[in-house]
Design a protein around this motif. Structure first.
Motif, PDB file in Angstrom:
ATOM      1  N   GLY A 163      27.974  48.931  37.267  1.00  0.00           N
ATOM      2  CA  GLY A 163      29.371  48.528  37.144  1.00  0.00           C
ATOM      3  C   GLY A 163      30.009  48.268  38.497  1.00  0.00           C
ATOM      4  N   MET A 164      29.766  49.161  39.455  1.00  0.00           N
ATOM      5  CA  MET A 164      30.335  48.980  40.797  1.00  0.00           C
ATOM      6  C   MET A 164      29.640  47.826  41.527  1.00  0.00           C
ATOM      7  N   GLY A 165      28.348  47.676  41.297  1.00  0.00           N
ATOM      8  CA  GLY A 165      27.636  46.546  41.906  1.00  0.00           C
ATOM      9  C   GLY A 165      28.198  45.221  41.415  1.00  0.00           C
ATOM     10  N   ALA A 166      28.500  45.162  40.118  1.00  0.00           N
ATOM     11  CA  ALA A 166      29.067  43.938  39.536  1.00  0.00           C
ATOM     12  C   ALA A 166      30.443  43.645  40.122  1.00  0.00           C
ATOM     13  N   LEU A 167      31.280  44.664  40.178  1.00  0.00           N
ATOM     14  CA  LEU A 167      32.642  44.506  40.698  1.00  0.00           C
ATOM     15  C   LEU A 167      32.621  44.098  42.174  1.00  0.00           C
ATOM     16  N   LYS A 168      31.877  44.842  42.968  1.00  0.00           N
ATOM     17  CA  LYS A 168      31.856  44.580  44.415  1.00  0.00           C
ATOM     18  C   LYS A 168      31.276  43.205  44.724  1.00  0.00           C
ATOM     19  N   TYR A 169      30.177  42.888  44.068  1.00  0.00           N
ATOM     20  CA  TYR A 169      29.533  41.612  44.380  1.00  0.00           C
ATOM     21  C   TYR A 169      30.437  40.446  43.996  1.00  0.00           C
ATOM     22  N   PHE A 170      31.079  40.543  42.833  1.00  0.00           N
ATOM     23  CA  PHE A 170      31.937  39.451  42.367  1.00  0.00           C
ATOM     24  C   PHE A 170      33.073  39.210  43.354  1.00  0.00           C
ATOM     25  N   LEU A 171      33.646  40.287  43.895  1.00  0.00           N
ATOM     26  CA  LEU A 171      34.781  40.150  44.811  1.00  0.00           C
ATOM     27  C   LEU A 171      34.353  39.752  46.221  1.00  0.00           C
ATOM     28  N   LEU A 172      33.127  40.127  46.623  1.00  0.00           N
ATOM     29  CA  LEU A 172      32.696  39.886  48.001  1.00  0.00           C
ATOM     30  C   LEU A 172      31.899  38.595  48.175  1.00  0.00           C
ATOM     31  N   LYS A 173      31.406  38.012  47.091  1.00  0.00           N
ATOM     32  CA  LYS A 173      30.601  36.791  47.241  1.00  0.00           C
ATOM     33  C   LYS A 173      31.472  35.580  47.563  1.00  0.00           C
ATOM     34  N   VAL A 174      32.779  35.720  47.374  1.00  0.00           N
ATOM     35  CA  VAL A 174      33.725  34.629  47.637  1.00  0.00           C
ATOM     36  C   VAL A 174      34.277  34.776  49.050  1.00  0.00           C
ATOM     37  N   ASP A 175      34.428  33.662  49.752  1.00  0.00           N
ATOM     38  CA  ASP A 175      35.019  33.695  51.089  1.00  0.00           C
ATOM     39  C   ASP A 175      36.341  34.463  51.046  1.00  0.00           C
ATOM     40  N   PRO A 176      36.550  35.387  51.976  1.00  0.00           N
ATOM     41  CA  PRO A 176      37.762  36.228  51.925  1.00  0.00           C
ATOM     42  C   PRO A 176      39.070  35.449  51.851  1.00  0.00           C
ATOM     43  N   LYS A 177      39.117  34.280  52.466  1.00  0.00           N
ATOM     44  CA  LYS A 177      40.369  33.529  52.518  1.00  0.00           C
ATOM     45  C   LYS A 177      40.767  32.955  51.166  1.00  0.00           C
ATOM     46  N   LYS A 178      39.820  32.863  50.243  1.00  0.00           N
ATOM     47  CA  LYS A 178      40.091  32.193  48.971  1.00  0.00           C
ATOM     48  C   LYS A 178      40.695  33.160  47.946  1.00  0.00           C
ATOM     49  N   ARG A 179      41.651  32.655  47.197  1.00  0.00           N
ATOM     50  CA  ARG A 179      42.159  33.386  46.041  1.00  0.00           C
ATOM     51  C   ARG A 179      41.096  33.324  44.958  1.00  0.00           C
ATOM     52  N   LEU A 180      40.955  34.395  44.172  1.00  0.00           N
ATOM     53  CA  LEU A 180      39.899  34.352  43.160  1.00  0.00           C
ATOM     54  C   LEU A 180      40.381  34.907  41.829  1.00  0.00           C
ATOM     55  N   LEU A 181      39.726  34.446  40.774  1.00  0.00           N
ATOM     56  CA  LEU A 181      39.987  34.904  39.414  1.00  0.00           C
ATOM     57  C   LEU A 181      38.852  35.825  39.014  1.00  0.00           C
ATOM     58  N   PHE A 182      39.180  37.080  38.738  1.00  0.00           N
ATOM     59  CA  PHE A 182      38.146  38.069  38.443  1.00  0.00           C
ATOM     60  C   PHE A 182      38.010  38.254  36.937  1.00  0.00           C
ATOM     61  N   ASP A 183      36.809  38.024  36.428  1.00  0.00           N
ATOM     62  CA  ASP A 183      36.497  38.223  35.017  1.00  0.00           C
ATOM     63  C   ASP A 183      35.488  39.364  34.904  1.00  0.00           C
ATOM     64  N   PRO A 184      35.924  40.557  34.429  1.00  0.00           N
ATOM     65  CA  PRO A 184      35.009  41.712  34.379  1.00  0.00           C
ATOM     66  C   PRO A 184      33.739  41.447  33.588  1.00  0.00           C
ATOM     67  N   ASN A 185      33.851  40.756  32.445  1.00  0.00           N
ATOM     68  CA  ASN A 185      32.673  40.515  31.619  1.00  0.00           C
ATOM     69  C   ASN A 185      31.668  39.607  32.310  1.00  0.00           C
TER      70      ASN A 185
END
Length: 642
Positions: A492-514
């Motif tokens: 669960g933490m691997g999924a959350l962290k990877y999803f948020l960190l794989k995107v360039d920090p400057k970009k706004r992102l839409l997070f979908d938990p599923n």
């Protein structure tokens, strides 16, 4: 690849009687549609060769092939010399560079860097936006440490101010002595509950005041300055409402613009009106008592902050982040006043007739900025100037990274510019790591309205989603309950962290938990599963590392995997220079994909002979090691079994 650069310098000297600096040789990774692994750009050398880029590339390629045993072949595409290195070279890289324990372990570079992240307010729990901040800051700190920096992880806690007093006053008025123990709530959740309650009660008190303003034009509750501002805004609203449109075809657009403007003016009136509500008057009085050192107010402040800190500690533990140094705004908010005096003496700041202190940054493309109020009280920039000085005094760091959302871009431009104009030590090493906000499919959320995505709830949801998807795959039979719980949290933490960190920090992102907990595709669980697959292969083979080269030829997919592994140290350097965990995340994903291609195309346990089997096990072990190290730089654990 330094040996290629050295040889290319010699080639140009030999072929064209010209000395060039090594920095003039540009190496690139060869594009996948061309043969080779490393490419030299030959366009800059045509002025020495006085030949076309293709002929120049061919001549340099022939020289390198004759002079270097490592070069097996080359091809030239326009101005790009694509070099294929020998199998022996790549095999040697695997055994002598990648397999040893010190692979991708940088030597200390003698530079100290502070990474400041988290920076929570003590009036509410951490939320989704804080999660991106914490994960980004922690990962950047890990990457910088891997690149050879001496890293200090710092947290500046916003533990004072009017927002803190709002929670305190609401608890005093409506709490009936409620505590985390009596309520069963985490301390930060309990305090956040009263922050939301304050806003609800404020709205109740605000409605009749707004009705008196709009319906009766009654401004008797306000002082002269407030009356003047409200009357000006009311006149502005009337003018906007009476505006006539010149062209019917533009009416829809003009109505939209008009509505937005009226809304902005009405919001300003609401902000002024809030200050005369009983709640805000009492909150201001509480803040004044806090600043005056009132014992009763301070005791309540310490108690409620203690609840919050205990709650934060639990959340930080669940997220897997930590800090080396805490700073508290209650200790730092006055520090900047001495710097203001210093700036006045140097002529960096100036005073206005009301006693307020400003800096004129119009020549730098900004504007005038208030740095101290006329009554002598500090503003945010005052405090941040003092805190910057305190941090430098404590650690004398070469670089200081502020991990703060992009809504504060202007603030940090001003802060850094002022510190430079004051000639402060360390000012040249300041950097604002500005990141975009995180949205959910339901849209942007607000903490004061109680609609924010709570960090603890999101972590629990991620763990539950990981449990459901893992059990649906039927691969946890035989695991103990204790290991299952640990595994679900890791996934669960691997999924959350990877999803948020794989995107360039400057970009706004839409997070979908599923979407983040899929076991296929560009996700953390896919990479975690690849690591577990490799570990399973190694365990079945009872693998033991030999470090002895016993093979001389390899296949294409094996070569591709070694090439990718050799890039890991450079990837770390690039990620450190760019303060971007996304570079690491995307590299590890490519490595996992390439390993899975190797796994499906080449038999490992049933290889044609023991020599080949051992080589493929060595290649698998190296891949697992680099995946594990890369994911650790993102703050992500990789399980042994999934």
């Amino acid at each position: 690849m330094d040996f290629i650069i050295e040889a290319a310098v010699k080639a140009i000297k030999h072929l064209y009687q010209t000395d060039v600096a090594p920095a003039a040789i540009t190496l690139q990774e060869t594009r996948k549609e061309f043969g080779g692994q490393v490419t030299i750009v030959t366009f800059p050398f045509t002025k020495f060769s006085r030949k076309g880029p293709e002929q120049t590339g061919t001549e340099i390629g022939e020289y390198l092939k004759n002079e270097l045993n490592e070069v097996a072949a080359f091809n030239v595409v326009k101005g790009f010399l694509n070099i294929s290195l020998s199998d022996e070279y790549w095999i040697t890289q695997l055994y002598n560079q990648i397999l040893p324990d010190d692979f991708a372990v940088a030597k200390p570079n003698g530079q100290k860097v502070m990474v400041e992240y988290s920076s929570p307010n003590t009036n509410k729990p951490l939320h989704l936006g804080h999660i991106r901040n914490n994960l980004l800051g922690f990962s950047v700190a890990q990457i910088l440490a891997a690149a050879g920096y001496d890293v200090v992880k710092a947290n500046l806690v916003n533990d004072r101010g009017i927002h803190i007093c709002k929670s305190m006053l609401a608890w005093q008025m409506f709490g009936n002595g409620e505590t985390p123990e009596s309520s069963g709530l985490k301390g930060d959740h309990l305090v956040g509950k009263y922050y939301v309650l304050f806003d609800k009660e404020l709205r109740k008190q605000l409605v009749p005041i707004l009705e008196r303003i709009y319906d009766e034009n009654d401004l008797t509750l306000f002082n002269d300055n407030q009356k003047e501002k409200i009357q000006a805004l009311l006149i502005s609203i009337d003018k906007l409402k009476s505006k006539k449109y010149a062209t019917p075809e533009n009416e829809t657009k003009l109505i939209t613009e008009l509505t937005d403007k009226i809304g902005a003016e009405e919001d300003k009136i609401k902000e002024i009106a809030k200050n005369v509500t009983l709640l805000m008057v009492e909150t201001q009085q509480m803040l004044q008592k806090w600043e005056a050192g009132d014992a009763q107010v301070l005791d309540l402040w310490k108690t409620m902050n203690g609840w919050v800190y205990a709650g934060f500690a639990e959340t930080y533990k669940q997220l897997g982040v930590d800090f080396d140094k805490y700073y508290y705004e209650s200790n730092t908010y006055l520090l900047g006043k001495d710097i203001i005096d210093e700036g006045l003496e140097k002529g960096v700041f100036f005073k206005k007739p009301d006693g307020s202190v400003w800096i004129d940054l119009t020549a730098d493309g900004l504007d005038e900025k208030l740095v101290l109020r006329g009554d002598g009280t500090s503003v945010y920039i005052t405090q941040d100037l003092g805190t910057a000085q305190l941090k430098y005094n404590d650690f004398h760091m070469d670089k200081s990274i502020y991990v703060v959302g992009n809504e504060q871009d202007y603030h940090f431009k001003v802060l850094f510019l002022i510190l430079n104009k004051l000639g402060k030590a360390g000012a040249d090493g300041l950097f604002h790591l500005s990141y975009g906000m995180v949205d959910l499919p339901s849209g942007k959320l607000k903490s004061r309205e109680g609609t924010v995505v709570d960090a603890d709830n999101l972590i629990a949801e991620m763990n539950d989603t990981a449990k459901q998807k893992t059990e649906a795959m039927g691969k946890v039979d035989g695991f103990s309950n204790e290991y299952k719980l640990q595994l679900y949290h890791t996934i669960g933490m691997g999924a959350l962290k990877y999803f948020l960190l794989k995107v360039d920090p400057k970009k706004r992102l839409l997070f979908d938990p599923n979407e983040s907990v899929e076991f296929e595709g560009h996700t953390g669980p896919f990479i975690q599963y690849t690591h577990a697959r490799i570990k399973s292969v190694l365990n079945k083979a009872n693998y033991l590392q030999t470090n002895q080269i016993s093979i001389s030829e390899i296949d294409g997919v094996e070569r591709d995997l070694i090439v990718l592994l050799t890039q890991f140290p450079t990837v770390i350097t690039d990620a450190a220079n760019g303060y971007s965990p996304a570079i690491i995340a995307n590299y590890v994903y490519e490595l996992a994909k390439t390993y899975n291609k190797f796994y499906h195309e080449k038999s490992i346990l049933q290889a044609e002979n023991e020599v080949l089997k051992q080589f493929r096990l060595e290649l698998s072990a190296s891949s697992a090691k680099v995946i594990s190290k890369g994911m650790a730089l993102l703050g992500i654990d990789v399980p042994e079994r999934m």
